[in-house]
Scaffold this motif. Structure first.
Motif, PDB file in Angstrom:
ATOM      1  N   ARG A  21       0.650  -1.269  -0.037  1.00  0.00           N
ATOM      2  CA  ARG A  21      -0.089   0.202   0.148  1.00  0.00           C
ATOM      3  C   ARG A  21       0.946   1.249  -0.069  1.00  0.00           C
ATOM      4  O   ARG A  21       0.282   2.355  -0.444  1.00  0.00           O
ATOM      5  N   SER A  23       3.422   1.586  -1.627  1.00  0.00           N
ATOM      6  CA  SER A  23       4.014   1.891  -3.136  1.00  0.00           C
ATOM      7  C   SER A  23       3.163   2.625  -3.884  1.00  0.00           C
ATOM      8  O   SER A  23       1.953   2.809  -4.127  1.00  0.00           O
ATOM      9  N   THR A  24       4.089   3.798  -4.587  1.00  0.00           N
ATOM     10  CA  THR A  24       3.196   4.781  -5.389  1.00  0.00           C
ATOM     11  C   THR A  24       3.304   4.401  -6.645  1.00  0.00           C
ATOM     12  O   THR A  24       2.730   5.115  -7.724  1.00  0.00           O
ATOM     13  N   LYS A  51      -4.597   0.966  -6.514  1.00  0.00           N
ATOM     14  CA  LYS A  51      -3.301   1.016  -6.970  1.00  0.00           C
ATOM     15  C   LYS A  51      -3.245   0.246  -8.422  1.00  0.00           C
ATOM     16  O   LYS A  51      -4.323  -0.333  -8.780  1.00  0.00           O
TER      17      LYS A  51
END
Length: 164
Positions: A21, A23-24, A51
């Motif tokens: 969660r 991670s961009t 995401k």
């Protein structure tokens, strides 16, 4: 063939989800083979959280994996070695989940022997990498070859093991 252990799979997903969660960028998950940890519920949860999920397409031997965007409504296509991948656009992941056959406490891992993930991780030096496997696949020692790519961590249903 082994019966799927849903409690074990859910334990691994429970430990993976908070790591992912954060991670961009696109997250490379894996559509499971019958004997692998089933990450499909995680794919759905990540997509629901907004995401971008990508899944690997296995190319010809000697090439790195290609990642295609997956959405819950994606059409899945049969790939090499019994794999499946979405019929979506190609995208580069920021984080790669790596299935393991075995691992040790020094971060050494055993894959399927084709070198796909080692070539892929070498081609994506800025991508984070997280191996995942049931804790029963831990061994005392695995050798590390010159082309083996290190992982940032390994997740089991019992713990997160971080390296470096």
């Amino acid at each position: 063939m082994r019966t799927r252990d849903y409690a074990r799979d859910w334990g691994i997903i429970h430990r993976l989800e908070p790591l992912l969660r954060a991670s961009t960028g696109p997250i490379a998950c894996v559509w499971p083979l019958p004997h692998e940890v089933d990450l499909r519920p995680l794919c759905h949860a990540l997509a629901q959280a907004g995401k971008t999920v990508v899944l690997p397409q296995t190319p010809a031997r000697g090439s790195p994996l290609v990642f295609r965007q997956w959405q819950p409504e994606s059409t899945m296509l049969a790939g090499r070695f019994g794999t499946h991948h979405p019929d979506g656009p190609i995208m580069e992941p920021a984080l790669v989940l790596v299935p393991l056959l075995g691992f040790d406490r020094r971060g050494n891992r055993l894959g399927y022997g084709g070198g796909y993930y080692d070539r892929t991780l070498a081609a994506l030096p800025h991508a984070a990498s997280i191996g995942y496997a049931p804790s029963t696949q831990e061994v005392a020692h695995l050798p590390r070859g010159p082309h083996d790519q290190p992982l940032n961590c390994i997740v089991t249903e019992k713990e997160v093991i971080r390296f470096g």
